[in-house]
Scaffold this active site. Structure first.
Site, PDB file in Angstrom:
ATOM      1  CG  ASP A 109      61.077  56.010  37.824  1.00  0.00           C
ATOM      2  OD1 ASP A 109      59.920  56.345  37.505  1.00  0.00           O
ATOM      3  OD2 ASP A 109      61.867  56.786  38.372  1.00  0.00           O
TER       4      ASP A 109
ATOM      5  CG  ASP B  34      58.015  59.406  44.082  1.00  0.00           C
ATOM      6  OD1 ASP B  34      58.729  59.843  45.011  1.00  0.00           O
ATOM      7  OD2 ASP B  34      57.714  60.087  43.095  1.00  0.00           O
TER       8      ASP B  34
END
Length: 285
Positions: free
Chosen positions: A277, A100
């Protein structure tokens, strides 16, 4: 419910589609191997999944996990990981890794950051040092980490933000996405990284549609649905997922960020999501 065989010659290949829903099975091709979808990615924020070794992850069937560029940049530093041979060697993991960008920290660390037009200034939660993260810097960090899939820098507004704020936020997210794409294109000559755009738009279906269309126009290797599981109820989360999916290209992978419980995964797969996730399994454990 029947299954239909579908094939695409791309980084994401759909192998089967369910005739009674939007669910599909496929494979994501990366430089460190294939990932079968639908896929749940364990979260290794700081290059380790809590309480589980890399070998145990592999033994239990995990094919890809997610780490966090912001936290790794803070400690131990992207350059240190790069000198160690990248995240794969740093943590002894041979499979694909997604990172990320730090966009979620704009939401989660709202008390120690200042949002600006050209980036975001963080006050380090470790030592108070000021760090300025631009879209270009977020991509550079992730490429130093040698991730297989990297994310654009975006702003993730809280669920209770009003529409006027979300409209302005979305404008910034789209602008940053363009900058990420431009920077990635000039630096991706030696890295086979895939760049994903992130749909925002808060709890507003029309803004979700706008965001998805703007990102598709820019063009990415895959598309994430961000800004959910940030305080809204389950029905709203599912409604916003459902409002977004039709405006994303069918033959690209779709990633619902930060979700979730076993029930959330089933609901997401039903609607056509390929990747998930969440910190919940290892945090709770």
């Amino acid at each position: 419910m029947g299954l239909t065989l579908i094939l695409y010659s791309m980084k994401f290949v759909i192998e089967h589609k369910d005739s009674g829903s939007n669910a599909r099975c496929g494979k994501i091709e990366t430089s460190h191997g294939e990932v079968s979808t639908p896929a749940f990615m364990p979260v290794g924020t700081q290059a380790t999944v809590k309480s589980i070794s890399s070998q145990e992850l592999s033994d239990m069937g995990s094919e890809m996990f997610i780490s966090n560029a912001y936290h790794l940049y803070m400690r131990p530093g992207a350059e240190i990981i790069q000198k160690a041979g990248g995240l794969h060697k740093f943590m002894n993991w041979n499979g694909p890794i997604l990172t990320d960008s730090g966009g979620y920290q704009i939401f989660s660390l709202a008390g120690i950051r200042k949002l600006k037009d050209d980036g975001v200034e963080f006050q380090s939660h470790l030592n108070g040092e000021k760090i300025f993260l631009t879209p270009e810097k977020a991509i550079e960090i992730q490429m130093k980490l040698d991730s297989d899939i990297i994310m654009v820098l975006d702003e993730c507004p809280a669920a209770d933000k009003d529409k006027k704020y979300v409209e302005k936020s979305l404008e910034l997210t789209t602008k940053w996405a363009k900058r990420c794409k431009t920077f990635h294109a000039t630096r991706n000559t030696q890295h086979a990284t895939q760049l994903f755009g992130i749909v925002q738009g808060g709890m507003h279906a029309d803004l979700r549609k706008q965001s998805a269309k703007e990102l598709v126009e820019i063009g990415f290797d895959g598309y994430a649905i961000g800004g959910l599981s940030v305080g809204e109820d389950k029905d709203m989360m599912q409604d916003m997922t459902e409002a977004t999916i039709p405006h994303l290209p069918e033959d690209f992978s779709r990633y619902l960020m930060g979700v979730g419980t076993p029930e959330d995964l089933v609901e997401g797969v039903y609607r056509g999501v390929d990747m998930f996730d969440c910190v919940m399994p290892t945090r709770n454990a």
